[in-house]
Structure formats: structure tokens, C-alpha cells
Design an enzyme around this catalytic site. Structure first.
Site, PDB file in Angstrom:
ATOM      1  N   HIS A  49      12.111  16.928 -23.464  1.00 56.75           N
ATOM      2  CA  HIS A  49      12.772  15.647 -23.757  1.00 56.75           C
ATOM      3  C   HIS A  49      13.504  15.129 -22.521  1.00 56.75           C
ATOM      4  CE1 HIS A  49      12.976  17.472 -27.962  1.00 56.75           C
ATOM      5  NE2 HIS A  49      12.332  16.341 -28.169  1.00 56.75           N
ATOM      6  N   GLN A  60      -0.228  12.037 -31.477  1.00 54.68           N
ATOM      7  CA  GLN A  60       0.854  11.100 -31.779  1.00 54.68           C
ATOM      8  C   GLN A  60       0.921   9.989 -30.715  1.00 54.68           C
ATOM      9  OE1 GLN A  60       5.060  12.132 -33.003  1.00 54.68           O
ATOM     10  NE2 GLN A  60       5.430  12.001 -30.815  1.00 54.68           N
TER      11      GLN A  60
HETATM   12  O1  PAF Z   1       7.897  13.381 -31.372  1.00 54.18           O
HETATM   13  C1  PAF Z   1       8.904  13.230 -32.097  1.00 54.18           C
HETATM   14  O2  PAF Z   1       9.950  13.829 -31.867  1.00 54.18           O
HETATM   15  C2  PAF Z   1       8.844  12.304 -33.293  1.00 54.18           C
HETATM   16  O3  PAF Z   1       7.597  12.348 -33.890  1.00 54.18           O
HETATM   17  C3  PAF Z   1       9.234  10.845 -32.964  1.00 54.18           C
HETATM   18  C4  PAF Z   1       8.261  10.229 -31.980  1.00 54.18           C
HETATM   19  C5  PAF Z   1      10.634  10.819 -32.388  1.00 54.18           C
HETATM   20  C6  PAF Z   1       9.205  10.004 -34.238  1.00 54.18           C
HETATM   21  O4  PAF Z   1      10.093  10.492 -35.195  1.00 54.18           O
END
Ligand code: PAF
Length: 290
Positions: A37, A153
Site C-alpha cells: 500500500h 480487480q
Molecule cells: O484492494 C482492495 O483493498 C479493495 O478491493 C479496494 C480496491 C480498496 C476496494 O474496497
């Protein structure tokens, strides 16, 4: 760093930044932040000001038997990490802010959402697409940052942005790995003792495929045999799926060509993990990014 808890205030703050001609960056997260992150935040910091990070454990992307309740949460720690990186705004809405009682809308990116993770976790990507669309509409970022660890995603979100004419550019950043190769993930916190050691097998299986590609192998079936047999060598690992897909369509391919992804999902004890590598073709040569 200002903490913002309401949709209205986040919207106003973003609209003011936009009106002032500033470049807004958004890093959507569910908290339990790790270096993966933080690498997204650093990338946003280089290009954008203000940088907005959202922390919202999105109930709509968890199935009824999944880990919504247990999902790791540590706002104080996350907050300190983000302060350190000079994040401008931390958006931490309560569930009722995002999903008021009469909330009825769901976003479904057809096809791409129904395979692999979508097949194993029905409704998961609808939950992800819905919340990301909401976050993009609330914050209206010029750039929104996602990690390639969740490659499907990222592909779905990019498709959604194109289909719905959103002005946000989706930036997908490389996977960050622990020293033994395990892809960083908030769910790694579930891996205790022997399971943590066994979890290396996902990376090892992808690395074995990388080595096979380096010897000239191009046929998906033989590459997947290497991947599957490596996973099978770890007693506590249970393979969920392994596939080589076109990076754009997510359709399985038979021979390496263009850009493709090698996807793997496996259970290590009670913990389900996913990982992937990106294979890019440059003039007949293949570069593998682990
Ligand atoms: O990857 C994640 O942490 C989640 O899927 C996101 C993109 C924040 C959506 O809730």
C-alpha cells in the site's frame, strides 16, 4: 493529515482542490496497510497533490462465509504510517456513509467479473466495482492507484472507468514481496507458524515457471504443469486455480504471446492466497515481472 469521515466533506474538499487546478491522487484501501500500500501512496505522492487515501473495509465485497468480521483493522497504526508519507487526506467513512439504509445500486462489469476470483467469490467484484465507483465519484481523482497483486480487480476497475467515462486514470503498480517472495497482503496476517513458511510455495511455483520460460518454454500446458507440481510438493497447500491468461481479456491462452498473466490461487491451511506474474513480449522475447 486531515481525517475526513463524511462523504459530503470529502466531496467538498476534493471539489475545492479540483477548482484550484490541483492534481488529485486517490489510493483506495481497506486498511491494515503494508509496504505494498505504501508503495502506492509514494507513487501518488510523486505525481499528485493532494493525495487522498481511503480506508474502508467494504462489506459488499465479502461473501457471507468470508472474513469481513476478522479482517485486520488497525486505524492508529495506519494513520501513523500515512502521516509519515505526508498524505493530505485520510478518508475513513462509516459503512452507513457509503451505504445508507436505502442503498440499491450495484455495478457489474460483465464477463471479467465472473471468472477466477469472481467464480470462487460470487458477488465479490460487484462489491469492489460499486465501492470504487463511489470513491471515484466522491473524490474525483485524476489518478487512482491499485496493486497488480489483485490483477483481475485492477483490470475490472480499468474497464469500469472506460465504460462509464470516468475521468480517473487507473495506475497499476508492481507487486511488493517479502524477502522469501510472498506477495504482500493484509491477509498474510492470518498465516501462523508453519502456514507462513508454507505460503512461500506460491512464489516458488511462479518462479519455477519463470525459470522454465527462460529455457525457451512457451506452451501454457507445460508451464502450468510446472506450477501445479510445485504447489503439490507443499503438503498444506491446496491449489484453487492456476491459469495463463491474456492480460487484457483474461481468456486462457495456449502459447505465450503479447502480454499475459500467470495466475495462481491456493489455500494454505485456512488462508486463501492469490499471486501472479506478468509476462510481456518484446519482439519475440518474454520479460517476466514477478
Ligand atoms: O484492494 C482492495 O483493498 C479493495 O478491493 C479496494 C480496491 C480498496 C476496494 O474496497
Amino acid at each position: 493529515m486531515e481525517i475526513i469521515r463524511t462523504v459530503e466533506w470529502m466531496k467538498q474538499t476534493s471539489r475545492q482542490a479540483e477548482a484550484a487546478g490541483r492534481v488529485i491522487g486517490l489510493v483506495p484501501t481497506m486498511g491494515a496497510l503494508h509496504e505494498g500500500h505504501l508503495s502506492l501512496v509514494r507513487a501518488a505522492r510523486e505525481r499528485c497533490s493532494p493525495v487522498v487515501v481511503s480506508i474502508f473495509v467494504n462489506p459488499k465485497q465479502f461473501g457471507p462465509s468470508e472474513d469481513f468480521q476478522q479482517y485486520p483493522r488497525d486505524l492508529d497504526k495506519d494513520r501513523a504510517l500515512l502521516e509519515n508519507l505526508n498524505v493530505d487526506y485520510l478518508f475513513v467513512p462509516e459503512a452507513e456513509e457509503i451505504y445508507p439504509r436505502d442503498f440499491r445500486t450495484s455495478v457489474h462489469v460483465q464477463g471479467l467479473s465472473d471468472k477466477f476470483e469472481g467464480r470462487v467469490r460470487p458477488g465479490h467484484f460487484q462489491g469492489v466495482s460499486t465501492v470504487v465507483l463511489k470513491l471515484c465519484e466522491i473524490v474525483r481523482p485524476h489518478f487512482a492507484y491499485f496493486g497488480r497483486k489483485d490483477a483481475q480487480q485492477a483490470r475490472i476497475i480499468r474497464q469500469m472507468c472506460t465504460d462509464l467515462n470516468l475521468d480517473s486514470e487507473i495506475v497499476v503498480r508492481p507487486i511488493l514481496r517479502e524477502p522469501d517472495g510472498l506477495a504482500m497482503s493484509s491477509r498474510n496476517a492470518y498465516l501462523k507458524n508453519d502456514d507462513r513458511r508454507a505460503a512461500q510455495i506460491l512464489f516458488q511455483s511462479l518462479d519455477a515457471v519463470r525459470r522454465k520460460i527462460a529455457t525457451g518454454a512457451r506452451e501454457a500446458g507445460s508451464l502450468l504443469d510446472v506450477l501445479r507440481s510445485t504447489i503439490a510438493s507443499e503438503r498444506v497447500a491446496e491449489l484453487d486455480y492456476a491459469e495463463i491468461v491474456d492480460a487484457d481479456s483474461f481468456e486462457p491462452i495456449h502459447f505465450l504471446r503479447g502480454n499475459c498473466l500467470i495466475l495462481v490461487a491456493a489455500r494454505i491451511g485456512a488462508t486463501r492466497l492469490i499471486d501472479n506474474v506478468l509476462v510481456e513480449e518484446h519482439g519475440g522475447n518474454f520479460a517476466v515481472s514477478l
